[in-house]
Design a protein around this motif. Structure first.
Motif, PDB file in Angstrom:
ATOM      1  N   ASP A 156      20.119 -20.487 -43.474  1.00 32.73           N
ATOM      2  CA  ASP A 156      19.959 -19.099 -43.054  1.00 32.73           C
ATOM      3  C   ASP A 156      21.324 -18.431 -43.000  1.00 32.73           C
ATOM      4  O   ASP A 156      22.162 -18.777 -42.162  1.00 32.73           O
ATOM      5  N   SER A 157      21.558 -17.457 -43.867  1.00 35.38           N
ATOM      6  CA  SER A 157      22.875 -16.819 -43.976  1.00 35.38           C
ATOM      7  C   SER A 157      23.182 -15.846 -42.848  1.00 35.38           C
ATOM      8  O   SER A 157      24.299 -15.311 -42.785  1.00 35.38           O
ATOM      9  N   LYS A 158      22.235 -15.597 -41.955  1.00 36.65           N
ATOM     10  CA  LYS A 158      22.461 -14.537 -40.965  1.00 36.65           C
ATOM     11  C   LYS A 158      23.664 -14.827 -40.077  1.00 36.65           C
ATOM     12  O   LYS A 158      24.396 -13.905 -39.693  1.00 36.65           O
ATOM     13  N   TYR A 159      23.870 -16.094 -39.741  1.00 37.40           N
ATOM     14  CA  TYR A 159      25.004 -16.437 -38.876  1.00 37.40           C
ATOM     15  C   TYR A 159      26.321 -16.191 -39.608  1.00 37.40           C
ATOM     16  O   TYR A 159      27.263 -15.607 -39.050  1.00 37.40           O
ATOM     17  N   THR A 195      21.167 -24.847 -41.849  1.00 33.38           N
ATOM     18  CA  THR A 195      19.835 -24.246 -41.730  1.00 33.38           C
ATOM     19  C   THR A 195      19.404 -23.529 -42.999  1.00 33.38           C
ATOM     20  O   THR A 195      18.208 -23.279 -43.191  1.00 33.38           O
ATOM     21  N   ASP A 246      21.052 -18.995 -31.931  1.00 32.94           N
ATOM     22  CA  ASP A 246      20.274 -17.764 -31.789  1.00 32.94           C
ATOM     23  C   ASP A 246      20.623 -17.033 -30.497  1.00 32.94           C
ATOM     24  O   ASP A 246      20.606 -15.796 -30.444  1.00 32.94           O
ATOM     25  N   LEU A 258      22.769  -8.541 -42.880  1.00 31.51           N
ATOM     26  CA  LEU A 258      22.363  -9.861 -43.366  1.00 31.51           C
ATOM     27  C   LEU A 258      23.110 -10.279 -44.624  1.00 31.51           C
ATOM     28  O   LEU A 258      22.764 -11.275 -45.255  1.00 31.51           O
ATOM     29  N   ASN A 267      14.925 -17.062 -30.829  1.00 30.95           N
ATOM     30  CA  ASN A 267      14.637 -16.563 -32.181  1.00 30.95           C
ATOM     31  C   ASN A 267      13.519 -15.521 -32.201  1.00 30.95           C
ATOM     32  O   ASN A 267      13.186 -14.982 -33.262  1.00 30.95           O
ATOM     33  N   SER A 283      24.860 -21.885 -40.656  1.00 26.96           N
ATOM     34  CA  SER A 283      24.202 -21.348 -41.847  1.00 26.96           C
ATOM     35  C   SER A 283      24.052 -22.423 -42.916  1.00 26.96           C
ATOM     36  O   SER A 283      23.030 -22.495 -43.610  1.00 26.96           O
ATOM     37  N   LYS A 325      25.924 -13.198 -48.276  1.00 27.86           N
ATOM     38  CA  LYS A 325      25.219 -14.455 -48.241  1.00 27.86           C
ATOM     39  C   LYS A 325      26.220 -15.607 -48.174  1.00 27.86           C
ATOM     40  O   LYS A 325      27.380 -15.469 -48.578  1.00 27.86           O
TER      41      LYS A 325
END
Length: 603
Positions: free
Chosen positions: A282-285, A280, A227, A82, A72, A277, A85
């Motif tokens: 976290d929408s990045k994945y 976590t 990651d 990114l 990370n 996502s 969402k």
């Protein structure tokens, strides 16, 4: 695990009732009632599950050891977008599983005996891995040696985590979690890391074990692997590489996308990244993989077989249309598998996830029209087989070659039939699953080959049944004498006569059992299990066999794939276990049979 010790029986009974109705549920069963260790999970109704409570105070306190490199911290030169969402959780979806009623005492006893048999084989295989190949990728079950073909991160161990939990092997599970906590994902035994295999075995295995057990070590390690894989999107066009150059990826300077890859590779990340996502926040994945699937979505109807994609694609050129070979089997399989399953996980309310429903319906209609055929067989079984299509100058040409890998398609069509509320898909799925079951019972070993040919029924619609023609079968078989001359009626080749412990056929049988509730599927599963175990059993565990066309399967190969425990034995077990266990209304299984939790639904 230790049990609750309560001095007063009456107080214990009241407390049990309170817990059962008040606590959060896992697979339809409250956490504390869900399988104790030792003898395996009970195959009983929920009224008996209180006897198998886990004491949460005795869950080992395991802390993840930080890897030698923190993925990370990589500063990506080619940062993936990114957005979009992550969609909001799905609040309702069609019911998938059959409304089951309790088995009669006689039937329940039979299924319990079967469940215990599968559990015994699993415990033996796991014990052999633990003794001879601990922390290695795979066991060699004849010599007692091991191989490290998946970067040396204990593939069998990680792959088997959720199987251990599902089967109630709590001591083995927590010992494995402690081992996982120490895996160093900053080092690799190989120069490159396979994106596909790392995703389905490691990331999928860790997420599923976390979804089932809630152990934070598993979540932490899943994020590490996620990651690592996310670094594989550090490319000019944000498409993932097929093989991650391990040390270069750490630098963050950018990777070069391969020109040609099998379509299954970039098409088999959606479930794991989307679920990561979800857990976590976290929408990045999700955003990274959504961008990849947009490419497939936008060009789905521009290929030589509109509705499907060619077996080979170029992610460097973003070309998913030029090829002429089409299959739902090896090299393409999980690209298609993940479309209905992504729809189940993500729903269609959000514009970015709506594409999975559209792509599902489109490919399923195309495959039904072009790839499936009724083989010419001497009996009257109503079955379908999935072949391959080449599209050259004269248009689509159906090749009646199939393979064990294709056998997942029956279960997928049944699942899609429920999700998309389309009875035609469910009917086709049942016929496809019966087709693979037919292949199993047709060969002397009771197992089907890796790859084989049959004669497709003549006529304008190859999906229609036909009358057996002995002379036609002999003629077609003689054209291919190099592929075995002692074949069951209807089969013209066993091009690859091995059985390598694959799960795809039992996967479909399991899904058809859970969707239809028809007893034939459990009986089919048991017949398959007995044949497979008889042929593959070794002193230590189970091994692949070389020739299913002969009694006993021929010579054994000194190799046991991690998916033997992760998939094959898990599916057999779930055929005979309580139907609340890994309910298809609460989980979607990735291509390595790792159950990923679905958002709460109304059924």
């Amino acid at each position: 695990m230790a049990r609750f010790r309560v001095r007063h029986v009456a107080l214990c009974a009241v407390f049990v009732v309170f817990l059962y109705h008040a606590l959060p549920r896992e697979n339809g069963i409250p956490h504390l009632f869900y399988h104790a260790g030792g003898g395996g999970a009970p195959n009983a109704g929920t009224s008996e599950l209180a006897r198998y409570m886990n004491d949460p105070s005795h869950v080992p306190r395991i802390v993840a050891t930080e890897s030698s490199f923190s993925w990370n911290t990589v500063k990506l030169l080619k940062q993936p977008a990114l957005t979009p969402k992550l969609p909001a959780p799905v609040t309702s979806r069609p019911r998938i599983q059959h409304h089951f009623k309790p088995d009669s005492p006689h039937v329940a006893a039979k299924q319990e005996q079967r469940r215990q048999a599968v559990l015994g084989v699993t415990k033996k295989a796991w014990a052999a891995y633990r003794e001879h190949a601990w922390m290695k990728d795979a066991l060699k079950p004849l010599s007692g040696q091991f191989v490290d073909q998946f970067s040396g991160w204990a593939a069998t161990l990680v792959d088997s985590l959720d199987t251990l939990w599902i089967m109630g092997l709590r001591d083995e599970f927590y010992e494995a979690v402690e081992a996982v906590a120490a895996i160093d994902f900053g080092k690799s035994t190989s120069y490159t890391v396979n994106t596909f295999e790392t995703n389905i075995r490691y990331l999928g295995g860790l997420i599923a074990a976390y979804d089932l057990s809630g152990h934070e070590v598993l979540r932490a390690k899943a994020v590490e692997v996620g990651d690592l894989l996310y670094a594989g999107f550090n490319t000019d066009n944000k498409m993932p590489v097929d093989m991650i150059q391990f040390e270069r990826a750490k630098e963050g300077a950018g990777l070069v996308v391969e020109d040609g890859v099998v379509s299954a590779s970039p098409g088999t990340i959606t479930l794991e990244f989307s679920r990561l996502s979800q857990i976590t926040g976290d929408s990045k994945y999700y955003a990274a993989v959504s961008h990849v699937m947009d490419l497939f979505y936008e060009h789905q109807n521009e290929t030589k077989l509109p509705g499907m994609w060619p077996m080979m694609v170029s992610m460097r050129r973003e070309d998913v249309v030029s090829g002429y070979q089409f299959t739902i089997g090896g090299n393409a399989d999980s690209l298609y598998e993940y479309l209905p399953k992504a729809h189940a996980l993500l729903g269609s309310a959000d514009p970015s996830s709506k594409k999975y429903e559209v792509m599902s319906r489109t490919f399923m209609d195309t495959a039904m029209s072009n790839l499936f055929f009724h083989p010419m067989i001497p009996g009257d079984e109503d079955i379908l087989i999935s072949g391959n299509v080449d599209v050259l100058g004269t248009g689509p040409s159906l090749d009646p070659e199939s393979e064990h890998l294709s056998c997942y398609i029956g279960g997928l069509y049944a699942l899609g039939g429920r999700l998309l509320e389309n009875e035609k898909y469910l009917d086709a799925g049942a016929k496809l699953a019966r087709g693979c079951a037919y292949a199993y019972k047709s060969f002397p070993s009771g197992m089907m080959p890796e790859r084989y040919n049959m004669v497709k029924c003549p006529g304008p619609d190859p999906k229609q049944s036909c009358t057996w023609d002995q002379s036609l079968w002999v003629t077609e078989r003689e054209k291919r004498t190099q592929y075995k001359d002692h074949l069951p009626l209807g089969f013209t080749t066993a091009k690859d006569p091995r059985y390598i412990l694959r799960p795809e056929a039992i996967e479909s049988v399991f899904i058809l059992w859970r969707i239809t509730g028809q007893e034939e599927w459990r009986d089919t599963a048991w017949r398959m299990f007995e044949a497979v175990v008889k042929a593959t059993d070794t002193e230590m565990a189970n091994a692949a066999v070389e020739d299913v066309t002969v009694e006993g399967g021929g010579e054994k190969t000194d190799y046991m794939e991690s998916f033997w425990i992760a998939e094959t034995l898990k599916y057999y077990y779930l055929c005979f276990a309580h139907t609340d266990l890994v309910s298809l209304d609460e989980f979607v299984l990735n291509t390595e049979a790792h159950p990923l939790k679905l958002s709460k639904i109304q059924v």
